[in-house]
Design a protein around this motif. Structure first.
Motif, PDB file in Angstrom:
ATOM      1  N   LEU A  54       0.842  -1.105  -0.226  1.00  0.00           N
ATOM      2  CA  LEU A  54      -0.013  -0.018   0.007  1.00  0.00           C
ATOM      3  C   LEU A  54       0.741   1.105   0.023  1.00  0.00           C
ATOM      4  O   LEU A  54       0.585   2.334  -0.613  1.00  0.00           O
ATOM      5  N   LYS A  55       1.787   1.315   0.932  1.00  0.00           N
ATOM      6  CA  LYS A  55       2.716   2.454   0.852  1.00  0.00           C
ATOM      7  C   LYS A  55       3.669   2.863  -0.577  1.00  0.00           C
ATOM      8  O   LYS A  55       3.660   3.949  -0.698  1.00  0.00           O
ATOM      9  N   ARG A  56       3.961   1.563  -0.952  1.00  0.00           N
ATOM     10  CA  ARG A  56       4.763   1.900  -2.213  1.00  0.00           C
ATOM     11  C   ARG A  56       4.093   2.296  -3.171  1.00  0.00           C
ATOM     12  O   ARG A  56       4.528   3.055  -4.180  1.00  0.00           O
ATOM     13  N   HIS A  57       2.556   2.229  -3.305  1.00  0.00           N
ATOM     14  CA  HIS A  57       1.853   2.460  -4.402  1.00  0.00           C
ATOM     15  C   HIS A  57       1.254   3.763  -4.157  1.00  0.00           C
ATOM     16  O   HIS A  57       0.539   4.381  -5.008  1.00  0.00           O
ATOM     17  N   LEU A  58       1.309   4.413  -3.004  1.00  0.00           N
ATOM     18  CA  LEU A  58       0.914   5.856  -2.598  1.00  0.00           C
ATOM     19  C   LEU A  58       2.070   6.862  -3.131  1.00  0.00           C
ATOM     20  O   LEU A  58       1.809   7.968  -2.970  1.00  0.00           O
ATOM     21  N   THR A  59       3.369   6.151  -3.510  1.00  0.00           N
ATOM     22  CA  THR A  59       4.068   7.306  -4.030  1.00  0.00           C
ATOM     23  C   THR A  59       3.745   7.882  -5.336  1.00  0.00           C
ATOM     24  O   THR A  59       2.582   7.479  -6.025  1.00  0.00           O
ATOM     25  N   PHE A  60       4.494   8.741  -5.988  1.00  0.00           N
ATOM     26  CA  PHE A  60       4.043   9.559  -7.322  1.00  0.00           C
ATOM     27  C   PHE A  60       3.591   8.479  -8.269  1.00  0.00           C
ATOM     28  O   PHE A  60       4.306   7.603  -8.470  1.00  0.00           O
ATOM     29  N   PHE A  61       2.498   8.650  -8.957  1.00  0.00           N
ATOM     30  CA  PHE A  61       1.910   7.952 -10.153  1.00  0.00           C
ATOM     31  C   PHE A  61       1.096   8.839 -11.049  1.00  0.00           C
ATOM     32  O   PHE A  61       0.434   9.654 -10.662  1.00  0.00           O
ATOM     33  N   ASN A  62       1.454   8.901 -12.333  1.00  0.00           N
ATOM     34  CA  ASN A  62       0.775   9.746 -13.394  1.00  0.00           C
ATOM     35  C   ASN A  62       0.727   9.018 -14.812  1.00  0.00           C
ATOM     36  O   ASN A  62       2.094   9.207 -15.119  1.00  0.00           O
ATOM     37  N   THR A  63      -0.009   8.792 -15.197  1.00  0.00           N
ATOM     38  CA  THR A  63      -0.053   8.383 -16.898  1.00  0.00           C
ATOM     39  C   THR A  63      -1.421   8.891 -17.510  1.00  0.00           C
ATOM     40  O   THR A  63      -2.361   9.289 -16.696  1.00  0.00           O
ATOM     41  N   HIS A  64      -1.744   8.593 -18.693  1.00  0.00           N
ATOM     42  CA  HIS A  64      -2.787   8.931 -19.330  1.00  0.00           C
ATOM     43  C   HIS A  64      -3.857   7.723 -18.879  1.00  0.00           C
ATOM     44  O   HIS A  64      -3.560   6.525 -18.904  1.00  0.00           O
ATOM     45  N   MET A  65      -5.168   8.399 -18.770  1.00  0.00           N
ATOM     46  CA  MET A  65      -6.102   7.249 -17.958  1.00  0.00           C
ATOM     47  C   MET A  65      -6.583   6.370 -19.040  1.00  0.00           C
ATOM     48  O   MET A  65      -7.178   5.059 -18.457  1.00  0.00           O
ATOM     49  N   TRP A  66      -6.240   6.309 -20.205  1.00  0.00           N
ATOM     50  CA  TRP A  66      -7.080   5.323 -21.139  1.00  0.00           C
ATOM     51  C   TRP A  66      -6.178   4.340 -21.454  1.00  0.00           C
ATOM     52  O   TRP A  66      -6.423   3.146 -22.264  1.00  0.00           O
ATOM     53  N   VAL A  67      -4.572   4.438 -21.380  1.00  0.00           N
ATOM     54  CA  VAL A  67      -3.739   3.496 -21.674  1.00  0.00           C
ATOM     55  C   VAL A  67      -2.980   2.684 -20.366  1.00  0.00           C
ATOM     56  O   VAL A  67      -1.581   2.367 -20.722  1.00  0.00           O
TER      57      VAL A  67
ATOM     58  N   VAL B  71     -12.719   2.847 -23.413  1.00  0.00           N
ATOM     59  CA  VAL B  71     -12.968   1.485 -22.930  1.00  0.00           C
ATOM     60  C   VAL B  71     -12.170   0.295 -23.474  1.00  0.00           C
ATOM     61  O   VAL B  71     -11.728  -0.336 -23.041  1.00  0.00           O
ATOM     62  N   PHE B  72     -12.330   0.410 -24.759  1.00  0.00           N
ATOM     63  CA  PHE B  72     -11.492  -0.502 -25.688  1.00  0.00           C
ATOM     64  C   PHE B  72     -10.228  -0.579 -25.109  1.00  0.00           C
ATOM     65  O   PHE B  72      -9.669  -1.345 -24.939  1.00  0.00           O
ATOM     66  N   CYS B  73      -9.414   0.598 -25.284  1.00  0.00           N
ATOM     67  CA  CYS B  73      -8.273   0.747 -24.870  1.00  0.00           C
ATOM     68  C   CYS B  73      -7.667   0.287 -23.738  1.00  0.00           C
ATOM     69  O   CYS B  73      -6.594  -0.487 -23.340  1.00  0.00           O
ATOM     70  N   ALA B  74      -8.583   0.673 -22.508  1.00  0.00           N
ATOM     71  CA  ALA B  74      -8.308   0.355 -21.357  1.00  0.00           C
ATOM     72  C   ALA B  74      -8.385  -1.262 -21.002  1.00  0.00           C
ATOM     73  O   ALA B  74      -7.302  -1.814 -20.212  1.00  0.00           O
ATOM     74  N   TRP B  75      -9.443  -1.849 -21.473  1.00  0.00           N
ATOM     75  CA  TRP B  75      -9.505  -3.277 -21.352  1.00  0.00           C
ATOM     76  C   TRP B  75      -8.328  -4.069 -22.200  1.00  0.00           C
ATOM     77  O   TRP B  75      -7.818  -5.101 -21.750  1.00  0.00           O
ATOM     78  N   TYR B  76      -8.182  -3.696 -23.550  1.00  0.00           N
ATOM     79  CA  TYR B  76      -7.335  -4.203 -24.194  1.00  0.00           C
ATOM     80  C   TYR B  76      -5.868  -4.416 -24.017  1.00  0.00           C
ATOM     81  O   TYR B  76      -5.140  -5.419 -23.802  1.00  0.00           O
ATOM     82  N   GLY B  77      -5.672  -3.047 -23.579  1.00  0.00           N
ATOM     83  CA  GLY B  77      -4.369  -3.000 -22.790  1.00  0.00           C
ATOM     84  C   GLY B  77      -3.864  -3.900 -21.574  1.00  0.00           C
ATOM     85  O   GLY B  77      -2.747  -4.264 -21.458  1.00  0.00           O
ATOM     86  N   LEU B  78      -5.103  -3.570 -20.675  1.00  0.00           N
ATOM     87  CA  LEU B  78      -4.875  -4.520 -19.349  1.00  0.00           C
ATOM     88  C   LEU B  78      -4.798  -6.145 -19.831  1.00  0.00           C
ATOM     89  O   LEU B  78      -3.737  -6.709 -19.388  1.00  0.00           O
ATOM     90  N   TYR B  79      -5.622  -6.539 -20.522  1.00  0.00           N
ATOM     91  CA  TYR B  79      -5.689  -8.023 -20.674  1.00  0.00           C
ATOM     92  C   TYR B  79      -4.727  -8.480 -21.645  1.00  0.00           C
ATOM     93  O   TYR B  79      -3.966  -9.669 -21.114  1.00  0.00           O
ATOM     94  N   LYS B  80      -4.325  -7.883 -22.640  1.00  0.00           N
ATOM     95  CA  LYS B  80      -3.461  -8.305 -23.528  1.00  0.00           C
ATOM     96  C   LYS B  80      -2.035  -8.609 -22.912  1.00  0.00           C
ATOM     97  O   LYS B  80      -1.148  -9.086 -23.199  1.00  0.00           O
ATOM     98  N   THR B  81      -1.772  -7.377 -21.980  1.00  0.00           N
ATOM     99  CA  THR B  81      -0.546  -7.127 -21.281  1.00  0.00           C
ATOM    100  C   THR B  81      -0.449  -8.341 -20.298  1.00  0.00           C
ATOM    101  O   THR B  81       0.716  -8.849 -20.137  1.00  0.00           O
ATOM    102  N   TYR B  82      -1.541  -8.536 -19.712  1.00  0.00           N
ATOM    103  CA  TYR B  82      -1.652  -9.708 -18.562  1.00  0.00           C
ATOM    104  C   TYR B  82      -1.133 -11.070 -19.397  1.00  0.00           C
ATOM    105  O   TYR B  82      -0.280 -11.878 -19.099  1.00  0.00           O
ATOM    106  N   GLU B  83      -1.830 -11.118 -20.612  1.00  0.00           N
ATOM    107  CA  GLU B  83      -1.392 -12.615 -21.388  1.00  0.00           C
ATOM    108  C   GLU B  83      -0.032 -12.404 -21.847  1.00  0.00           C
ATOM    109  O   GLU B  83       0.795 -13.709 -21.738  1.00  0.00           O
TER     110      GLU B  83
END
Length: 484
Positions: A273-286, A367-379
């Motif tokens: 939890l602590k390490r993920h509360l450090t700085f993070f910023n990227t584009h919301m769709w990708v 929605v397509f970019c968010a789901w496709y990027g998540l699932y395909k990268t996991y694969e």
């Protein structure tokens, strides 16, 4: 307000006016949402059309940005409170602080809009003109300085002493070239690959497969976990603050998954939890690739593999900048303006389908970019990373740390926009202090600020105190005109 046609015409016209106003990173452009709502409402109420809408929308948008700056500044308090909750493993409090941050942002839109509608158009213009310039400057500078805390915290989690020079390499490239974060991140990845290639050539153990180390991971991250990560990631922008930006929304997205994999390791859960509360910023769709690979690494760490915190932070740091650059250029810089122009053209003719076409088209891509990027990268992570040798995996993660450090250096040299307007006269010539500093080293003020904050972080000073110090320094130095 009972006049759809006027609303469409005014909305389409204001879309043309505010099309270039995009809140990328920590920037705060005029609040076109508040400006458009108030401009349209007053245009319909007075019956005077587009001209009145434009006269009201511009000062209303400027006034709205003032409240948005306040919301992004004070959201930092909720992020720091969430960090204290993480020390206790109290994820419910983290969620509560995220919702409170969202409430603050909601009020930053709702209150000025409600008050303006209640008081009338003339009051909006008078109020916008009554904010003293020194206060505007002070708050603006404080907002520009706060990301230094997020960069310093991320640098602290990324950088063992031997690797810190890569941060300065990234900064110098950003300061002396026009490559931008994306170009430097690509170069960083290439440098990391070259270094790891030569290390692997001299490391006989790197080629030894260790199938036992990755056994069972396919059952750790289920399709249900991916769905949960996907839906919760829509809250990524939640409680956005100047110092950590999307960190609170990012952590909230991961909480159910982290709780699952670390259910028998309470101390590891707190650390996650602590390490993920450090700085993070990227584009919301990708953000999907970062989310998938982070989940994969966290699962491997929980499974007992030798994956340290620097590796996880390095992976995030190396990807968030390049993906932000791609997303901003493809969506903010291309898709939204093109669709906005097409639909605004329809709207000014009174076509009621205009906003519907815009909303459906843009969000379908989102929605397509968010789901496709998540699932395909996991694969990809399952089929490629899981096949790496244990030594090769460590080298891969070390390379990610190198790339992450260079990306943070590039962010310091591009996103942290701290300058000084001071000047002095020598005989008849006016000498700019900023020009003198740039002749020594471009972007030296942002680098100095991050290094000072980094020193305080390494001395284990409380992040709340550092944040308050930055706000106070920004208000004073901005109001006095020392920084701009």
């Amino acid at each position: 307000m009972g006049d759809l046609h006027t609303g469409l015409v005014v909305g389409g016209t204001l879309e043309f006016v505010f099309m270039g106003a995009v809140d990328i990173g920590g920037s705060v452009p005029p609040n076109y949402a508040i400006g458009a709502v108030l401009g349209t409402a007053f245009a319909i109420a007075t019956g005077q059309g587009v001209e009145t809408a434009l006269l009201i929308a511009v000062p209303a948008a400027l006034l709205g940005s003032f409240f948005e700056v306040l919301a992004k500044t004070f959201s930092s308090f909720f992020v720091n409170a969430a960090e204290r909750a993480a020390d206790r493993g109290d994820d419910r409090s983290i969620a509560m602080f995220m919702h409170l941050g969202n409430l603050l942002h909601f009020l930053a839109y709702a209150l000025p809009t409600f008050i303006a509608l209640a008081l009338g158009a003339s009051a909006v213009q008078r109020l916008a003109a009554s904010i003293p310039p020194w206060l505007n400057s002070g708050i603006s500078v404080a907002g520009k300085m706060l990301p230094a805390l997020g960069f310093a915290l991320l640098l602290n989690s990324l950088a063992p002493g031997t690797m810190l020079p890569f941060f300065f390499v990234g900064f110098l490239l950003a300061a002396y070239t026009s490559w931008g974060v994306l170009g430097i991140a690509v170069l960083a990845i290439l440098i990391a690959l070259i270094i790891q290639h030569y290390r692997q050539a001299n490391d006989e153990d790197a080629a030894e497969l260790d199938p036992e180390a990755t056994a069972g991971l396919g059952d750790t991250i289920t399709r249900g976990d991916l769905r949960t990560l996907f839906f919760r990631s829509f809250a990524l922008q939640s409680a956005f603050s100047f110092d950590r930006m999307q960190a609170l929304g990012w952590t909230w997205s991961l909480i159910p998954f982290l709780k699952k994999i670390y259910r028998d390791q309470p101390e590891e859960y707190k650390n996650a939890l602590k390490r993920h509360l450090t700085f993070f910023n990227t584009h919301m769709w990708v953000h999907g690739p970062i989310l998938a690979l982070t989940a994969d690494l966290e699962a491997r760490r929980a499974h007992g593999e030798d994956i340290d915190e620097q590796a996880i932070q390095g992976l995030k740091g190396s990807l968030m900048g390049p993906l932000a650059g791609l997303g901003d250029s493809m969506f903010h810089g291309t898709l939204r303006p093109i669709m906005g122009g097409i639909c605004a053209g329809l709207a000014v003719t009174g076509n009621p389908l205009a906003p519907i076409i815009f909303f459906v088209t843009v969000n379908a891509v989102h929605v397509f970019c968010a789901w496709y990027g998540l699932y395909k990268t996991y694969e990809w992570g399952q089929t490629v990373i899981a096949r790496l040798a244990s030594g090769g995996l460590r080298q891969f993660l070390e390379g990610a740390s190198i790339a992450g450090l260079m990306a943070v250096g590039a962010l310091t040299g591009t996103w942290l926009n701290v300058t000084t307007p001071l000047a002095y006269k020598v005989q008849e010539a006016t000498v700019s202090v900023q020009g003198m500093l740039d002749s020594i080293m471009p972007r030296i003020l942002p680098l100095t600020l991050v290094m000072i904050v980094f020193w305080f972080v390494r001395k284990q000073k409380k992040t709340t105190n550092i944040m308050l110090g930055l706000i106070a320094a920004g208000l004073v130095l901005g109001s006095l005109g020392v920084l701009g």
